[in-house]
Design a protein around this motif. Structure first.
Motif, mmCIF file in Angstrom:
data_model
loop_
_atom_site.group_PDB
_atom_site.id
_atom_site.type_symbol
_atom_site.label_atom_id
_atom_site.label_comp_id
_atom_site.label_asym_id
_atom_site.label_seq_id
_atom_site.Cartn_x
_atom_site.Cartn_y
_atom_site.Cartn_z
ATOM 1 N N PRO A 69 0.835 -1.225 0.000
ATOM 2 C CA PRO A 69 0.000 0.000 0.000
ATOM 3 C C PRO A 69 0.865 1.268 0.000
ATOM 4 O O PRO A 69 1.078 1.884 1.038
ATOM 5 N N THR A 70 1.354 1.639 -1.155
ATOM 6 C CA THR A 70 2.259 2.788 -1.251
ATOM 7 C C THR A 70 1.795 3.836 -2.259
ATOM 8 O O THR A 70 2.482 4.836 -2.450
ATOM 9 N N THR B 253 -0.074 6.738 -2.792
ATOM 10 C CA THR B 253 -0.814 7.782 -2.067
ATOM 11 C C THR B 253 -1.653 8.640 -3.015
ATOM 12 O O THR B 253 -2.475 9.424 -2.564
ATOM 13 N N THR C 154 -6.414 6.456 -2.989
ATOM 14 C CA THR C 154 -6.568 5.989 -1.604
ATOM 15 C C THR C 154 -7.813 5.126 -1.438
ATOM 16 O O THR C 154 -8.740 5.187 -2.242
ATOM 17 N N PHE D 211 -6.379 5.088 3.310
ATOM 18 C CA PHE D 211 -5.209 4.207 3.181
ATOM 19 C C PHE D 211 -4.678 4.280 1.743
ATOM 20 O O PHE D 211 -5.471 4.312 0.803
ATOM 21 N N ALA E 128 -3.463 3.125 -1.852
ATOM 22 C CA ALA E 128 -3.826 1.951 -2.660
ATOM 23 C C ALA E 128 -2.586 1.078 -2.888
ATOM 24 O O ALA E 128 -1.455 1.543 -2.732
ATOM 25 N N PHE E 129 -2.847 -0.172 -3.266
ATOM 26 C CA PHE E 129 -1.733 -1.102 -3.507
ATOM 27 C C PHE E 129 -1.025 -0.752 -4.818
ATOM 28 O O PHE E 129 -1.666 -0.343 -5.785
ATOM 29 N N ILE F 269 -9.536 -5.246 -3.903
ATOM 30 C CA ILE F 269 -8.560 -4.790 -2.884
ATOM 31 C C ILE F 269 -8.257 -5.925 -1.899
ATOM 32 O O ILE F 269 -7.099 -6.164 -1.557
ATOM 33 N N THR G 131 -4.672 -7.757 -1.266
ATOM 34 C CA THR G 131 -4.124 -7.854 0.101
ATOM 35 C C THR G 131 -3.755 -9.309 0.408
ATOM 36 O O THR G 131 -2.674 -9.589 0.940
ATOM 37 N N THR H 232 -0.642 -10.298 -1.377
ATOM 38 C CA THR H 232 0.555 -9.733 -0.729
ATOM 39 C C THR H 232 0.997 -10.623 0.432
ATOM 40 O O THR H 232 2.175 -10.978 0.546
#
Lengths: 299, 120
Positions: free
Chosen positions: A140-141, A143, A146, A154, A156-157, B96, B100, B103
């Protein structure tokens, strides 16, 4: 059914599903909101400006820190657990040690130089390898986009790697380039080191143009070494991004996603299984060759 | 945490996501879609890898593992797609959650793989 018939049937089903999906879902039209370039945009998270130089903490800096922490952490953890009867992890690490010492360092440098520069070459290899591998884990970096959970935005990936940013391979290259030039000068003196750039047997008037070609070639090494690593990793990430759904989203064609997804998986397997290690190996091997060349006194 | 448990970290995250989905008011259809797709692809992985272990022919093993990876990708993408067709927000939530899970799964695989005993 023969193998050829099976392959043809598989290809037919594959395309038929894509056509069926297109007929059922259709097209949403070109997506103007999705900007793939934003995946690689570096937004400052912590603004730091020193003497007019932007040293802000951003996504790329985080990946460098993570790669450093994982490289040192893993190596220290393994070093403290060495035992006489090696377990599977130790066997793997001993294999990696053998690769970096025997193949990369000793294979390309005289033994005294190899003993001296092996820690540097091995550190480069492992840092680049961990950095490349880290780049295939979605984190999740992002920015720029979100996800809102409990009112908290947060990030998003995203897939990103420190080595997918030219600055990092360039800094590593400059350290290597400066290091082997200094090693050459230390061993042979400035004139002796520069003379060593000339191929053996070249003398007289021919030496002047060839020396200038060699000067250019020395500086080209900065570009070739850094861009090779950066471009390979960036290209891999772009291929995974576009084939893994980016192209389908961009063009608003869900059916295209069905076709490109296996290609993305194939690229992902290739990148994780081969490219990440191969690029680290090439960078470390070329470093050894350059140091070996500088210490031996030229071509 | 024992390493064998780390191999199933993705399922722990999947279970942990349910109360978060409920508390945050996220579409439960998204959780259901991701849970269905992820569990199904893990089951496919288990059975295909078991079959691959039984084979002595490296070409069969490579073929099975490659086909398994592509099929598993389609299963997860397909479940997200179907959920997204019925409810766009749920599709996004499923996507999402699936990323996750990937990951955690991929990271745990990278950590545990070197410790695994060679497959016979």
């Amino acid at each position: 059914m023969t193998r050829k018939q099976k392959i043809l049937l598989g290809a037919f089903v594959y395309l038929a599903v894509a056509v069926a999906l297109y007929v059922i879902v259709g097209s949403d039209g070109k997506n103007e909101e999705f900007k793939p370039q934003n995946e690689f945009k570096l937004e400052p998270w912590v603004d730091i400006h020193i003497a007019g130089i932007d040293m802000s903490i951003n996504k790329a800096v985080l990946y460098v820190f993570l790669a450093c922490a994982i490289t040192t952490g893993t190596m220290i953890w393994i070093a403290r657990r060495m035992q006489d009867r090696p377990n599977r992890v130790q066997t793997l690490i001993e294999g990696a040690y053998d690769l970096t010492y025997t193949q990369i360092a000793r294979g390309n440098m005289p033994s005294a130089t190899a003993a001296k520069y092996f820690p540097f070459v091995a550190t480069l290899f492992f840092f680049i390898w961990f950095s490349n591998m880290l780049g295939y884990i979605p984190l999740p970096t992002n920015t720029h986009e979100t996800i809102d959970i409990f009112g908290i935005a947060f990030p998003a990936f995203a897939l990103y790697a420190a080595t997918a940013n030219l600055s990092v391979p360039l800094v590593l290259t400059l350290v290597v380039w400066g290091g082997y030039q200094m090693e050459g000068v230390r061993r042979h003196g400035l004139i002796g080191h520069l003379k060593g750039w000339l191929p053996a047997g070249v003398s007289g008037a021919a030496a002047v143009p060839i020396f200038f070609i060699e000067v250019i070639s020395q500086f080209m090494r900065i570009i070739s070494l850094s861009v090779r690593l950066f471009a390979n990793i960036l290209a891999g990430h772009l291929l995974i991004l576009f084939m893994g759904g980016g192209l389908a989203v961009l063009l608003g064609l869900a059916a295209l996603g069905w076709i490109t997804l296996p290609i993305a998986i194939a690229f992902f397997m290739l990148e994780v299984g081969l490219i990440a290690t191969l690029q680290a190996f090439i960078f470390a091997t070329l470093t050894s060759i350059y140091f070996g060349e500088a210490s031996a006194g030229g071509h | 945490m024992p390493l064998s448990a780390l191999r199933y970290l993705d399922f722990a995250v999947l279970l942990l996501a349910l109360p978060i989905f409920i508390a945050a008011g996220l579409p439960l259809l998204g959780w259901g879609g991701a849970a269905f797709g992820w569990t199904l692809q893990r089951a496919v992985q288990y059975f295909i890898e078991k079959r691959a272990r039984e084979s002595d022919d490296p070409r069969v093993v490579a073929g099975l593992l490659t086909a398994s990876m592509i099929a598993r990708g389609w299963i997860v993408a397909g479940s997200i797609f179907v959920v997204g067709l019925s409810e766009r927000e749920a599709g996004l939530a499923a996507a999402i959650l699936s990323i996750t899970l990937f990951t955690f799964y991929f990271t745990s695989q990278m950590i545990t793989r070197p410790f695994e005993e060679p497959k016979r």
